[in-house]
Design a protein around this motif. Sequence first.
Motif, PDB file in Angstrom:
ATOM      1  N   ALA A 251       0.829  -1.208   0.000  1.00  0.00           N
ATOM      2  CA  ALA A 251       0.000   0.000   0.000  1.00  0.00           C
ATOM      3  C   ALA A 251       0.861   1.256   0.000  1.00  0.00           C
ATOM      4  O   ALA A 251       0.547   2.235  -0.691  1.00  0.00           O
ATOM      5  CB  ALA A 251      -0.928  -0.006   1.209  1.00  0.00           C
ATOM      6  N   ALA A 252       1.962   1.236   0.749  1.00  0.00           N
ATOM      7  CA  ALA A 252       2.851   2.395   0.786  1.00  0.00           C
ATOM      8  C   ALA A 252       3.485   2.643  -0.581  1.00  0.00           C
ATOM      9  O   ALA A 252       3.602   3.800  -1.022  1.00  0.00           O
ATOM     10  CB  ALA A 252       3.935   2.189   1.840  1.00  0.00           C
ATOM     11  N   LEU A 253       3.881   1.575  -1.277  1.00  0.00           N
ATOM     12  CA  LEU A 253       4.445   1.719  -2.615  1.00  0.00           C
ATOM     13  C   LEU A 253       3.413   2.312  -3.578  1.00  0.00           C
ATOM     14  O   LEU A 253       3.742   3.169  -4.415  1.00  0.00           O
ATOM     15  CB  LEU A 253       4.925   0.362  -3.137  1.00  0.00           C
ATOM     16  CG  LEU A 253       6.192  -0.210  -2.517  1.00  0.00           C
ATOM     17  CD1 LEU A 253       6.406  -1.650  -2.979  1.00  0.00           C
ATOM     18  CD2 LEU A 253       7.401   0.641  -2.865  1.00  0.00           C
ATOM     19  N   ILE A 254       2.185   1.844  -3.475  1.00  0.00           N
ATOM     20  CA  ILE A 254       1.116   2.337  -4.347  1.00  0.00           C
ATOM     21  C   ILE A 254       0.861   3.817  -4.085  1.00  0.00           C
ATOM     22  O   ILE A 254       0.771   4.623  -5.025  1.00  0.00           O
ATOM     23  CB  ILE A 254      -0.163   1.503  -4.133  1.00  0.00           C
ATOM     24  CG1 ILE A 254       0.017   0.103  -4.738  1.00  0.00           C
ATOM     25  CG2 ILE A 254      -1.383   2.200  -4.745  1.00  0.00           C
ATOM     26  CD1 ILE A 254      -1.074  -0.869  -4.364  1.00  0.00           C
ATOM     27  N   GLU A 255       0.752   4.183  -2.821  1.00  0.00           N
ATOM     28  CA  GLU A 255       0.490   5.598  -2.506  1.00  0.00           C
ATOM     29  C   GLU A 255       1.649   6.485  -2.940  1.00  0.00           C
ATOM     30  O   GLU A 255       1.442   7.601  -3.432  1.00  0.00           O
ATOM     31  CB  GLU A 255       0.209   5.749  -1.014  1.00  0.00           C
ATOM     32  CG  GLU A 255      -1.155   5.191  -0.611  1.00  0.00           C
ATOM     33  CD  GLU A 255      -1.646   5.741   0.712  1.00  0.00           C
ATOM     34  OE1 GLU A 255      -1.389   6.920   1.004  1.00  0.00           O
ATOM     35  OE2 GLU A 255      -2.281   4.969   1.453  1.00  0.00           O
ATOM     36  N   GLU A 256       2.889   5.996  -2.788  1.00  0.00           N
ATOM     37  CA  GLU A 256       4.037   6.775  -3.220  1.00  0.00           C
ATOM     38  C   GLU A 256       3.995   7.007  -4.732  1.00  0.00           C
ATOM     39  O   GLU A 256       4.264   8.102  -5.220  1.00  0.00           O
ATOM     40  CB  GLU A 256       5.336   6.037  -2.844  1.00  0.00           C
ATOM     41  CG  GLU A 256       6.587   6.732  -3.303  1.00  0.00           C
ATOM     42  CD  GLU A 256       7.501   7.126  -2.147  1.00  0.00           C
ATOM     43  OE1 GLU A 256       8.629   7.501  -2.431  1.00  0.00           O
ATOM     44  OE2 GLU A 256       7.075   7.084  -0.989  1.00  0.00           O
ATOM     45  N   PHE A 257       3.619   5.971  -5.471  1.00  0.00           N
ATOM     46  CA  PHE A 257       3.510   6.092  -6.932  1.00  0.00           C
ATOM     47  C   PHE A 257       2.391   7.061  -7.298  1.00  0.00           C
ATOM     48  O   PHE A 257       2.579   7.932  -8.159  1.00  0.00           O
ATOM     49  CB  PHE A 257       3.252   4.713  -7.534  1.00  0.00           C
ATOM     50  CG  PHE A 257       2.885   4.735  -8.995  1.00  0.00           C
ATOM     51  CD1 PHE A 257       3.816   5.063  -9.961  1.00  0.00           C
ATOM     52  CD2 PHE A 257       1.582   4.441  -9.392  1.00  0.00           C
ATOM     53  CE1 PHE A 257       3.476   5.100 -11.312  1.00  0.00           C
ATOM     54  CE2 PHE A 257       1.232   4.467 -10.731  1.00  0.00           C
ATOM     55  CZ  PHE A 257       2.182   4.796 -11.699  1.00  0.00           C
ATOM     56  N   LEU A 258       1.254   6.932  -6.661  1.00  0.00           N
ATOM     57  CA  LEU A 258       0.116   7.796  -7.010  1.00  0.00           C
ATOM     58  C   LEU A 258       0.362   9.254  -6.629  1.00  0.00           C
ATOM     59  O   LEU A 258      -0.101  10.161  -7.332  1.00  0.00           O
ATOM     60  CB  LEU A 258      -1.152   7.290  -6.321  1.00  0.00           C
ATOM     61  CG  LEU A 258      -1.675   5.927  -6.778  1.00  0.00           C
ATOM     62  CD1 LEU A 258      -2.887   5.535  -5.964  1.00  0.00           C
ATOM     63  CD2 LEU A 258      -2.013   5.929  -8.274  1.00  0.00           C
ATOM     64  N   ASN A 259       1.070   9.472  -5.556  1.00  0.00           N
ATOM     65  CA  ASN A 259       1.300  10.840  -5.090  1.00  0.00           C
ATOM     66  C   ASN A 259       2.568  11.472  -5.651  1.00  0.00           C
ATOM     67  O   ASN A 259       2.818  12.658  -5.419  1.00  0.00           O
ATOM     68  CB  ASN A 259       1.350  10.873  -3.559  1.00  0.00           C
ATOM     69  CG  ASN A 259       0.029  10.498  -2.921  1.00  0.00           C
ATOM     70  OD1 ASN A 259      -1.029  10.777  -3.462  1.00  0.00           O
ATOM     71  ND2 ASN A 259       0.082   9.841  -1.767  1.00  0.00           N
ATOM     72  N   GLY A 260       3.350  10.683  -6.398  1.00  0.00           N
ATOM     73  CA  GLY A 260       4.620  11.189  -6.916  1.00  0.00           C
ATOM     74  C   GLY A 260       4.454  12.072  -8.149  1.00  0.00           C
ATOM     75  O   GLY A 260       3.400  12.129  -8.760  1.00  0.00           O
TER      76      GLY A 260
END
Length: 260
Positions: A251-260
């Motif tokens: 989930a952290a990887l996904i959020e980092e990608f979406l918010n990057g």
Amino acid sequence: MKNATTAGYAPVNGLEMYYEIYGKGSLPLVLIHGGGSTIETTFGTMLPFLSGYGKLIAVELQAHGRTADRDTPESFEQDADDVAALLKHLKIKKANFFGFSNGGTTSMQIAIRYPGLVNKIINLSGAYRRDGFIDGFFDGFTGATLNSMPEPLQAAFLKVTPDKSRLQAMFERDVARMVNFKDIPDDLIRSIKAPALIMVSDQDVMPAEHAVKLSRLIPGGRLAVLPGAHGSCIGEMGMVTKGSRLPELTAALIEEFLNG
């Protein structure tokens, strides 16, 4: 995870399509389950970890879970059309998409067919070619019966739709789609304009080598390879090793990608 803020059915291309909405936000993340699955079996573990993102829209596709069947075969293209129609019904003009397994393939079809609708996509374990599955994968569909379907998936379906005939119909739709799986041409994959995070587990039904190739074909492709088997990084069917933080990391990887 708290209960959905909204749950209901939308008239979509001849279906009454079931969906759930969690949280608030202007750019939702649409969750697309895997084959034979429901919202709960694919994303039940992940929903609490994704809750910090904002608005989440989880769907159930043709014949799956609470969404009824119709007199047409399943296809990834049709699923893409259905999800796009649902978002139009909800008056959503742009979204992010996270698909697992067959849902990952659907997320790519959405990006191909509706580029203006897509901000970013995450494809976890969704292949785009027949040779993108492990050796012998398609052999398992020859002569498959409902008894071949994992018991937790059957139980989850019957929990939300207690109708064995509908479970049988969903199983037959899914088997037929995989037997008839057609490669998506490389040129269509290259046409995906949205940034895409391709995720795979190192012991997945989609070999990591296929994920590497896919991530390089998409101009905005990124790659993440995580340890485990098919779906273990998101705790699919609620199956996660006690004490594991892998779904939280995913989930952290996904959020980092979406918010990057």
